[in-house]
Design an enzyme around this catalytic site. Structure first.
Site, PDB file in Angstrom:
ATOM      1  N   CYS A 174      -2.893  -1.176  -7.871  1.00  0.00           N
ATOM      2  CA  CYS A 174      -1.734  -1.983  -7.500  1.00  0.00           C
ATOM      3  C   CYS A 174      -0.724  -1.080  -6.802  1.00  0.00           C
ATOM      4  CB  CYS A 174      -1.122  -2.665  -8.719  1.00  0.00           C
ATOM      5  SG  CYS A 174      -0.396  -1.537  -9.940  1.00  0.00           S
ATOM      6  N   ASP A 175       0.456  -1.590  -6.582  1.00  0.00           N
ATOM      7  CA  ASP A 175       1.444  -0.852  -5.791  1.00  0.00           C
ATOM      8  C   ASP A 175       1.851   0.449  -6.456  1.00  0.00           C
ATOM      9  OD1 ASP A 175       4.841  -0.881  -5.076  1.00  0.00           O
ATOM     10  OD2 ASP A 175       3.325  -0.722  -3.517  1.00  0.00           O
TER      11      ASP A 175
END
Length: 479
Positions: free
Chosen positions: A390-391
């Site tokens: 994810c980010d």
């Protein structure tokens, strides 16, 4: 290979691991070391353009910036970004608690911090409650980092400072007694066996940086990196070598002397072991001349090329530096030439090729063992790995990885490594990368050619159910 030979090979490989680890810590930060060296050469009172204001950066940079970079890199090598943070936290305790630049300490505390958090994360790998990943991750690194910081301040720092004082006193005694050239008896054989990084990055660089802080330059940066001995040896092979060695030596000269890749001459020494005498004599000559002219460099020349030498030579040291390299080249050339002229053995293609392969094999030994230690996995073993990304690598991906791992456990599926990462930090050996559909393009840019599974949520997505079924079938097929 006999048992004794195997044991020696194993010992050498393990020493190479230390050198390889140190090199991997130092090399990404060489630019910062060179920047500090240029700053020192230009703006300290004895520099080219003395500047009282800019010179104020010199002290804080060597005290805080460089050790923190080393510690952060060392921690990252062991445990990714979490290891980098732990390494930096531990290093600040060393830095504040000591009166010397903590380079050696940083190269110890960085990997140690990474190892601590890696072991902690592994212990909770299958026990972390879903939805609590972020709070556990943040508080674990905060608490463990605090403990490491205090421990490094009171325990590790004083030990490193004491060891540093002993080594510094010993080396200074060698300098005062004129015995510094004897270091070549260790340096030159170590280089040919790919053990030079243990000495250079582990001992000479830290000593050199401390020396530079007080005098603006240091001879320690030159004792193992002088390109002169290697140049002399390759020149001798160019004139008096036979067949393959003679043909390849001129090309090796360019890469060695100007590119700074010293490994190019190692196979020539391995082919004619007596030439190590020339290397030692050349190295001793270079150190003697450097010492005689009080020459030194402002930072470690990496790579060890003549161009690096010129770029890092401070005001007042150019003559001594040039003469030191030239003298080392001449001595090495003369002795190697004599050895080659007196040797009646034929340097056939097979002989040179075997020494080249031997050189490559010795270097590979250390790299493979280093890979085993860092990854906790055999170098030649393939690992089935699924990476949730994810980010930031700490929220949704952590939740997804935990949930999917528990589903694998319910299915009694083992042998699959499931971890979470920031997209840019996903390991290259990942078999499958799971990302949110909105992050697909970003993942594709960073991991082209990888099997990327897109999902809408990290807990109960149809793509995750399909992935679970695929893994189950594959494991069933293997069984």
């Amino acid at each position: 290979m006999s048992s004794v030979a195997k044991q020696k090979s194993s010992i050498r490989a393990r020493i190479q691991v230390v050198g390889g680890f140190l090199t991997n810590m130092v090399m990404p930060n060489i630019g910062a070391f060179i920047a500090w060296g240029i700053l020192t050469a230009l703006f300290i009172p004895t520099g080219w353009f003395p500047n009282e204001k800019l010179a104020e950066i010199v002290g804080p940079a060597i005290t805080y910036l460089l050790p923190l970079l080393l510690a952060s890199t060392g921690g990252r090598m062991v445990a990714g970004n979490r290891g980098a943070v732990m390494g930096a936290i531990g290093a600040i305790g060393l830095i504040v608690g000591s009166d010397i630049p903590m380079f050696l300490g940083a190269m110890i505390i960085g990997p140690l911090g990474g190892w601590v958090i890696k072991k902690f994360d592994k212990s909770l790998e299958n026990r972390m409650p879903a939805g609590f990943e972020m709070i556990i991750n943040n508080f674990s690194i905060g608490i463990l980092g605090f403990i490491l910081m205090v421990f490094s301040y009171y325990v590790i720092g004083p030990v490193i400072e004491g060891a540093n004082a002993f080594v510094t006193t010993s080396i200074k005694a060698m300098v005062a007694g004129g015995y510094l050239p004897l270091l070549s008896l260790i340096n030159e054989p170590a280089k040919v066996l790919f053990l030079n990084n243990v000495i250079d990055q582990g001992i000479y660089y830290p000593l050199g940086m401390q020396d530079t802080l007080s005098s603006g330059k240091s001879i320690f940066f030159t004792v193992a990196s002088n390109p002169g001995p290697g140049l002399g040896l390759l020149l001798a092979f160019s004139f008096f070598g036979k067949k393959a060695a003679k043909k390849t030596a001129p090309g090796a000269i360019i890469i060695h002397f100007f590119g700074g890749i010293h490994e190019l001459y190692f196979p020539y020494v391995l082919m004619k072991p007596l030439t190590i005498i020339a290397m030692i004599a050349g190295g001793m000559t270079g150190i003697t001349v450097f010492n005689l002219f009080h020459a030194g460099l402002v930072a470690g020349p990496s790579p060890g090329s003549f161009i690096s030498y010129l770029a890092l030579t401070p005001k007042g040291s150019f003559l001594g530096m040039l003469l030191g390299v030239l003298a080392a080249t001449i001595v090495s050339f003369v002795i190697t030439s004599i050895i080659l002229k007196l040797d009646n053995k034929s340097d056939d293609e097979e002989n040179f090729s075997s020494s080249l392969e031997k050189s490559k094999a010795m270097k590979a030994e250390g790299k493979e063992l280093l890979n085993e230690i860092i990854t906790d996995a055999p170098a030649a073993t393939e690992i089935n790995k699924i990476s949730f990304a994810c980010d930031a690598g700490a929220g949704s991906s952590a939740l997804g990885a935990t949930t999917f791992r528990k589903r694998l456990q319910k299915k009694n599926i083992s042998g699959i490594e499931v971890k979470h990462f920031r997209i840019e930090d996903v390991p290259d050996d990942s078999d499958i990368i799971v990302v949110h559909k909105d992050l697909y393009e970003r993942a594709l840019l960073r991991h082209k050619g990888k099997n990327i599974v897109t999902i809408s949520n990290y807990i109960d997505d149809p793509s995750l159910r399909e992935l679970l079924e695929t893994v189950e079938k594959n494991k069933g097929t293997e069984a």
